[in-house]
Design a protein around this motif. Structure first.
Motif, PDB file in Angstrom:
ATOM      1  N   PRO A   1       9.188   7.105   3.977  1.00 13.43           N
ATOM      2  CA  PRO A   1       8.971   8.455   3.614  1.00 13.43           C
ATOM      3  C   PRO A   1       7.977   8.614   2.599  1.00 13.43           C
ATOM      4  O   PRO A   1       7.422   9.782   2.402  1.00 13.43           O
ATOM      5  N   THR A   2       7.454   7.544   2.180  1.00 12.43           N
ATOM      6  CA  THR A   2       6.431   7.627   0.666  1.00 12.43           C
ATOM      7  C   THR A   2       5.195   7.189   1.348  1.00 12.43           C
ATOM      8  O   THR A   2       4.974   6.176   1.961  1.00 12.43           O
ATOM      9  N   GLU A   3       3.909   7.971   1.036  1.00 11.20           N
ATOM     10  CA  GLU A   3       2.745   7.690   1.214  1.00 11.20           C
ATOM     11  C   GLU A   3       2.117   6.898   0.000  1.00 11.20           C
ATOM     12  O   GLU A   3       2.622   6.668  -0.887  1.00 11.20           O
ATOM     13  N   ILE A   4       1.156   6.012   0.411  1.00 10.82           N
ATOM     14  CA  ILE A   4       0.230   5.438  -0.563  1.00 10.82           C
ATOM     15  C   ILE A   4      -1.165   5.941  -0.701  1.00 10.82           C
ATOM     16  O   ILE A   4      -1.907   6.116   0.438  1.00 10.82           O
ATOM     17  N   PRO A   5      -1.408   6.474  -1.752  1.00  9.29           N
ATOM     18  CA  PRO A   5      -2.698   7.399  -1.911  1.00  9.29           C
ATOM     19  C   PRO A   5      -3.947   6.639  -1.343  1.00  9.29           C
ATOM     20  O   PRO A   5      -4.023   5.339  -1.872  1.00  9.29           O
ATOM     21  N   ASP A   6      -4.826   7.057  -0.689  1.00  5.42           N
ATOM     22  CA  ASP A   6      -6.136   6.400  -0.365  1.00  5.42           C
ATOM     23  C   ASP A   6      -5.949   5.361   0.452  1.00  5.42           C
ATOM     24  O   ASP A   6      -6.922   4.790   0.784  1.00  5.42           O
ATOM     25  N   LYS A   7      -4.735   4.916   0.962  1.00  6.01           N
ATOM     26  CA  LYS A   7      -4.574   3.914   1.834  1.00  6.01           C
ATOM     27  C   LYS A   7      -5.363   3.993   3.237  1.00  6.01           C
ATOM     28  O   LYS A   7      -6.138   3.214   3.717  1.00  6.01           O
ATOM     29  N   GLY A   8      -5.349   5.321   3.661  1.00  5.47           N
ATOM     30  CA  GLY A   8      -6.169   5.632   4.903  1.00  5.47           C
ATOM     31  C   GLY A   8      -7.623   5.493   4.742  1.00  5.47           C
ATOM     32  O   GLY A   8      -8.447   4.994   5.680  1.00  5.47           O
ATOM     33  N   ARG A   9      -8.108   5.587   3.561  1.00  5.89           N
ATOM     34  CA  ARG A   9      -9.453   5.560   3.375  1.00  5.89           C
ATOM     35  C   ARG A   9      -9.916   4.150   3.058  1.00  5.89           C
ATOM     36  O   ARG A   9     -11.060   3.701   3.725  1.00  5.89           O
TER      37      ARG A   9
ATOM     38  N   ASP B   1       7.472   4.743  -7.773  1.00  6.29           N
ATOM     39  CA  ASP B   1       6.175   5.044  -8.319  1.00  6.29           C
ATOM     40  C   ASP B   1       5.288   3.561  -8.429  1.00  6.29           C
ATOM     41  O   ASP B   1       4.245   3.360  -8.203  1.00  6.29           O
ATOM     42  N   ASP B   2       6.000   2.528  -8.945  1.00  2.00           N
ATOM     43  CA  ASP B   2       5.234   1.202  -9.403  1.00  2.00           C
ATOM     44  C   ASP B   2       5.019   0.551  -8.327  1.00  2.00           C
ATOM     45  O   ASP B   2       3.969  -0.199  -7.935  1.00  2.00           O
ATOM     46  N   VAL B   3       5.778   0.517  -7.105  1.00  4.14           N
ATOM     47  CA  VAL B   3       5.617   0.108  -5.814  1.00  4.14           C
ATOM     48  C   VAL B   3       4.356   0.737  -5.015  1.00  4.14           C
ATOM     49  O   VAL B   3       3.637   0.093  -4.526  1.00  4.14           O
ATOM     50  N   VAL B   4       4.507   2.058  -5.084  1.00  3.51           N
ATOM     51  CA  VAL B   4       3.293   2.956  -4.663  1.00  3.51           C
ATOM     52  C   VAL B   4       2.047   2.297  -5.465  1.00  3.51           C
ATOM     53  O   VAL B   4       0.890   2.162  -4.677  1.00  3.51           O
TER      54      VAL B   4
ATOM     55  N   ARG C   1      -1.261   0.506  -3.809  1.00  5.90           N
ATOM     56  CA  ARG C   1      -2.341   0.844  -3.646  1.00  5.90           C
ATOM     57  C   ARG C   1      -3.588  -0.052  -4.279  1.00  5.90           C
ATOM     58  O   ARG C   1      -4.600  -0.264  -3.709  1.00  5.90           O
ATOM     59  N   ALA C   2      -3.049  -0.455  -5.521  1.00  6.79           N
ATOM     60  CA  ALA C   2      -4.036  -1.329  -6.265  1.00  6.79           C
ATOM     61  C   ALA C   2      -4.506  -2.463  -5.389  1.00  6.79           C
ATOM     62  O   ALA C   2      -5.700  -2.952  -5.410  1.00  6.79           O
ATOM     63  N   ARG C   3      -3.699  -3.304  -4.544  1.00  2.10           N
ATOM     64  CA  ARG C   3      -3.984  -4.313  -3.618  1.00  2.10           C
ATOM     65  C   ARG C   3      -4.809  -3.896  -2.547  1.00  2.10           C
ATOM     66  O   ARG C   3      -5.771  -4.664  -2.187  1.00  2.10           O
ATOM     67  N   TYR C   4      -4.577  -2.720  -1.999  1.00  2.00           N
ATOM     68  CA  TYR C   4      -5.553  -2.384  -0.870  1.00  2.00           C
ATOM     69  C   TYR C   4      -6.868  -1.989  -1.341  1.00  2.00           C
ATOM     70  O   TYR C   4      -7.848  -2.556  -0.617  1.00  2.00           O
ATOM     71  N   VAL C   5      -6.962  -1.476  -2.546  1.00  2.00           N
ATOM     72  CA  VAL C   5      -8.139  -1.103  -3.089  1.00  2.00           C
ATOM     73  C   VAL C   5      -9.121  -2.601  -3.538  1.00  2.00           C
ATOM     74  O   VAL C   5     -10.177  -2.517  -3.333  1.00  2.00           O
TER      75      VAL C   5
END
Length: 287
Positions: free
Chosen positions: A40-48, A253-256, A260-264
């Protein structure tokens, strides 16, 4: 979204639109799935990240195999693509023993018909990369299959071409990634046929969703590895005692932020491009 675009399908992460008889628009959302359940939680910028890295690899591997990318949209998450008739197999290449490959090996000493040396440990580097096809499950998990089963689905000649191409793409990407401090433990490709019957690389390629990316300087065989993919979110979900049925757990929030940091970081290490520069000008990954 252009008015002429017709929504034709949804995946766990992507939305698919028809632009015309020859082109599709593939839009990568920020949704994340673990154990085949969309959380249910999204990861900001993951799709980009997924779109940008795919486009980066498509540009650099087109001499090995043609791909479906036509153009990137300014939103940095949408790709205009050629229409293909997609093959009904997942094309997985493994350079290391992890995930379902490790489970198969511990049970049988083999992975998808590949007999492996005795005594290998979890995350061990394989003597050479192996091609391990899987079914495309409409519900539940994909299932590993062997050469004979895959050839029954797509034909022997096409299977051989898919295997050669997948191993070549993995070899190219693994060398590039290793030079940038990342081990590609395994990755999944998808292929389709164009109207002339030619094999074309489609979907996404060599992203944190379709691959296991491990930091090379932390690699220690004999157990699970830290990673730049969604394993961080998987591990959190596992720690909650979740039964892996819907609905999945909310991510704190910390997992989100950590995901995100790992993807970027994967994007920036592999592409050599600052992520904010990609957001400002998506075409930078095509140069």
């Amino acid at each position: 979204m252009p008015e002429a675009a017709l929504h034709v399908g949804s995946g766990k992460v992507r939305e698919l639109y028809s632009l015309d008889d020859e082109r599709l628009l593939l839009v990568a959302s920020d949704r994340i799935s673990t154990f085949d359940v969309v959380l249910p939680t999204e990861i900001p910028d993951k799709g980009r990240v997924l779109t940008g890295l795919s486009a980066f690899w498509f540009t650099r591997t087109r001499e090995l195999r043609a791909n479906h990318l036509l153009a990137l949209r300014p939103d940095a998450r949408s790709m205009e693509c050629r229409r293909l008739e997609m093959l009904p197999v997942e094309c997985v290449v493994r350079g290391y023993l992890a995930g379902s490959g490790w489970k198969d090996y511990t049970a049988t000493g083999a992975v998808c018909g590949h007999e492996l040396p005795a005594g290998l440990t979890e995350s061990a580097e394989l003597p050479q990369p192996i091609f391990t096809p899987a079914t495309k499950a409409t519900t539940g998990h994909d299932e590993n299959i062997d050469r004979e089963q895959a050839a029954e689905l797509i034909g022997s000649a096409l299977f051989d071409e898919v295997e050669r191409t997948s191993l070549a793409l993995y070899g190219f990407a693994a060398e590039h990634a290793r030079e940038r401090g990342i081990l590609i433990a395994d990755t999944k490709f998808e292929f389709g046929l164009d109207p002339d019957g030619r094999l074309v690389l489609g979907d996404e390629a060599l992203t944190p969703d379709s691959s296991r990316f491990w930091p090379a300087d932390e690699y220690t065989p004999g157990g699970a590895q830290s990673s730049f993919d969604k394993q961080f979110a998987r591990d959190y979900c596992d720690s909650r005692g979740w039964d892996k049925s819907e609905p999945g757990p909310e991510l704190p929030d910390d997992v989100v932020a950590g995901t995100r940091a790992r993807y970027v970081e994967a994007f920036e290490r592999l592409s050599g491009i600052v992520f904010d520069d990609y957001l400002a000008d998506p075409d930078v990954v095509l140069r």
